[in-house]
Motif scaffolding. Structure first.
Motif, short mmCIF file in Angstrom:
data_model
loop_
_atom_site.label_atom_id
_atom_site.label_comp_id
_atom_site.label_asym_id
_atom_site.label_seq_id
_atom_site.Cartn_x
_atom_site.Cartn_y
_atom_site.Cartn_z
N ALA A 95 -7.56 -4.92 -6.04
CA ALA A 95 -7.56 -4.28 -4.72
C ALA A 95 -6.28 -4.64 -3.98
CB ALA A 95 -8.80 -4.70 -3.92
N ASP B 17 -12.33 1.78 -3.57
CA ASP B 17 -11.19 1.89 -4.49
C ASP B 17 -11.48 1.18 -5.80
OD1 ASP B 17 -9.34 3.34 -2.78
OD2 ASP B 17 -9.35 1.56 -1.52
N ARG C 68 -6.19 -1.39 -0.36
CA ARG C 68 -7.33 -0.87 -1.09
C ARG C 68 -8.55 -1.77 -0.91
NH1 ARG C 68 -3.71 1.22 -6.18
NH2 ARG C 68 -2.85 2.97 -5.01
N ASP D 201 0.83 -1.20 0.00
CA ASP D 201 0.00 0.00 0.00
C ASP D 201 0.86 1.25 0.00
OD1 ASP D 201 -2.87 0.73 0.11
OD2 ASP D 201 -2.22 1.88 1.85
N TYR E 37 -10.42 3.88 -8.45
CA TYR E 37 -9.46 3.31 -9.41
C TYR E 37 -10.25 2.64 -10.55
CZ TYR E 37 -6.02 4.43 -5.86
OH TYR E 37 -5.23 5.11 -4.97
#
Length: 668
Positions: free
Chosen positions: A504, A568, A508, A107, A620
């Motif tokens: 992900a 996300d 996320r 991350d 995203y």
């Protein structure tokens, strides 16, 4: 964003370890006060390990320690800037490389790649060092123990080692990474700005601690629009205070442009007025934001949690309960002088406001805009209502629209208004604040948020969605061709779920969303939907392997649960309530055993806006799942679903290949 210590490797090795730790300790004392003892011991170990690992490295490389990521007060243990890659190194005092630690270091690397401009042109390599992990056998080469990436692009999967192997891992990785056409410049990198776009939940957490919106809201230069709008609101409030008058301030904006963030800044930011509240009819938004702030308080100190719970609940309120409570006692003064009315175009008209339901007996006798202005006018002197307007966000019956606000202001005579031009230019009459320029209205272009900030990588998604839902296929295709559109499409639910999990990365969050009217998704394997605060709060705040979390991908949020919030990576499940027919979109409602076409323009608009909300929830990537359908079931024939998928692909949605690792989209 700055490192607490940064120096070329040659200078780092020349410095005494005590001097390096001393500089880190000074920085810690300036920012965090009392936690020094344990942290200093950890730094002493980290500096010792790094000095050993970097002893044979080129002296012109640069090491940065305690690199501050500001967004949620994260700090990276070490960032190593080589000539060709950025190594994000995190040390853990464990014997294992745990999934939680791997997600954390990945991350950090993703944050640098997405929000630090100088990190986008070079590979970002997360490295997790488990200090207590056993040494590898001497005769086992490190390149046999690690699956090296085939492509060094964007953020590569995390690499793992212990302290003894760190130097060898760095050397082998550098040997595997191609020499770039333009070498990484450490001086430029250290001076580069880190501008994160926070989630609404993260923003509320930071603003509650009285940070400014400028510190947390900029990912691109064009989001100065958000700062300018916040300043315009504060300017209008200051004028009302100085003149002892009442003002309604209308902030407009496209989906994902930061209206809620702007409103939260007015309530929680560093320059917030005393006696300010954020009011919304979006019950899930209130529940999730309250839950996040109270969770933070409880994590730090149970006593503090009890102390802050009351101001949190005072500052974040359900607008319907606020109005009901104060309308019942016309003599009672509101405790607030400034209220932020979220999604003000969705305030109830008089008929809806008067309606009794099984859950509540209405105490309202007028529309919600009328009651809001009457209640705030009880304050002697000045008062302000900040109305956040989400154009195209109307998703339910009984919503009065902007015209009702204008009617009430014009009829009262004791309020003036200031608004963005967009507030008077909507094609639907009910969404226009006024016709022409009445004397009570002033125009301020700074009150319009026209730049999307939710989508981190691709700001064109909102424009693309608008073109798709307006049936402008050629415009949608042009938008998609001009960028790498972060919208993918699949016909298989399992493929969609697998891609959501792969995309992900790090910390996320992924989740599934669906229309509340998509009643036949249950036959496709997705019937469950979120119900009530007890499900919504953990869905947004918990993490897998908690099965209540969004990234369990078991339960979908409807437009009512996710409006105003975001994820996300989002999987949109397409239902039979919005289909292609006769060359255009067609809205339907399911009743009994069949679909019925929607003929009322108002209801059709609500269905359209539902899909607009669902398709603009992702920061995203968005993965659209169009079910295959089943010709043996007349409520979901294959031809209907095929027509939807074909149109979306023609508009530029990218087919999701189940054989792909979906890494191209995540590294773009």
């Amino acid at each position: 964003m700055r490192a607490w210590y940064a120096a070329p490797v040659a200078r780092f090795l020349a410095h005494a370890a005590e001097d390096v730790v001393g500089r880190l300790s000074t920085a810690l004392g300036l920012t965090h006060g009392g936690e020094a003892g344990r942290q200093i011991a950890a730094w002493q170990a980290i500096v010792r390990h790094l000095r050993t690992a970097l002893a044979g490295c080129p002296g012109e490389w640069t090491i940065a320690l305690e690199y501050d990521l500001l967004r949620l007060e994260k700090r990276i243990d070490a960032v190593l800037l080589t000539d060709r890659a950025i190594f994000v190194i995190e040390f853990k005092e464990t014997a294992q490389h745990t999934p939680e630690a791997l997600a954390q270091v990945e991350d950090y690397a993703l944050d640098l790649h997405d929000f630090h401009a100088e990190s986008r042109r070079h590979p970002v390599v997360p490295v997790l060092v488990a200090i207590g992990a056993p040494d590898r056998a001497i005769d086992r080469a490190i390149d046999r123990a690690i699956d090296w990436p085939l492509l060094w692009h964007g953020v590569v999967p995390p690499l793992c080692c212990n302290t003894a192997a760190l130097g060898a891992l760095l050397a082998e990785a550098i040997a595997a990474i191609p020499v770039p056409a333009m070498r990484l410049d450490a001086t430029s990198w250290l001076a580069g700005a880190y501008r994160p776009v926070p989630t609404i939940i993260a923003a509320a957490r930071r603003l509650f601690d009285r940070n400014t919106v400028q510190e947390i809201a900029e990912a691109r230069a064009d989001t100065t629009n958000l700062t300018r709008t916040t300043a315009a609101v504060r300017r209008a409030i200051a004028q009302a205070r100085a003149n002892g008058e009442r003002v309604a301030i209308f902030v407009t904006g496209i989906p994902g442009a930061g209206k809620t963030l702007c409103g939260l800044n007015i309530v929680f930011g560093a320059e917030a007025e005393e006696g300010t509240a954020f009011l919304t009819g979006n019950a899930p938004l209130v529940a999730v934001l309250r839950g996040a702030l109270e969770q933070d308080a409880a994590a730090g100190d149970r006593k503090r949690a009890r102390i802050v719970r009351r101001p949190i609940r005072q500052s974040l309120q359900n607008v319907h309960r606020f109005l009901d409570d104060l309308a019942a006692d016309p003599e009672r003064l509101p405790p607030e002088r400034v209220i932020v009315f979220d999604e003000a175009q969705r305030a109830w008209d008089e008929a809806q406001a008067r309606r009794d339901t099984q859950r509540r007996k209405s105490r309202l006798s007028m529309s919600e805009p009328a009651h809001a202005l009457e209640i705030m006018s009880r304050q002697a002197g000045w008062a302000a209502v900040v109305a956040l307007i989400g154009n195209g966000q109307e998703i339910n019956t009984g919503e009065a629209g902007l015209a009702e606000w204008g009617r009430v202001i014009a009829g009262r005579g004791d309020w003036r208004a200031v608004a963005a031009p967009r507030a008077c230019e909507a094609p639907e009459p009910t969404q226009r604040l006024a016709q022409g320029m009445p004397s009570w209205l002033a125009i301020d272009a700074d009150l319009d948020l026209a730049v999307p900030v939710r989508s981190v990588r691709d700001a064109s998604v909102a424009e693309w969605v608008e073109a798709v839902l307006d049936d402008r296929m050629h415009d949608a295709r042009r938008i998609a061709n001009a960028t790498t559109l972060a919208v993918l499409l699949t016909r298989d639910l399992a493929t969609a779920q697998g891609a959501l999990r792969r995309l992900a990365r790090g910390l996320r969050r992924a989740g599934l969303v669906r229309s509340s009217g998509a009643r036949r998704l249950r036959a496709e394997g997705l019937g469950a939907e979120l119900e009530g605060d007890k499900q919504v709060v953990p869905w947004f705040l918990r993490r897998w392997p908690d099965v209540r979390a969004s990234d369990a991908l078991e339960v979908a949020a409807t437009e009512y649960a996710c409006q105003g919030l975001e994820l996300d990576v989002v999987g949109v499940a397409w239902g039979g309530d919005w289909i292609r027919a006769a060359g255009g979109w067609r809205a339907r409602e399911f009743a009994g055993t069949r679909w019925n076409e929607v003929h009322k323009p108002e209801i059709r608009m609500y269905v359209r806006n539902t899909y607009r909300v669902l398709l603009t929830r992702a920061r995203y990537e968005t993965i659209i799942w169009v079910p295959p359908g089943d010709d043996s079931d007349r409520t979901r024939p294959r031809a209907e679903m095929d027509a939807i998928a074909d149109f979306l692909l023609a508009c530029g949605a990218r087919p999701l290949d189940p054989a792909e690792g979906v890494t191209d989209a995540s590294a773009a």
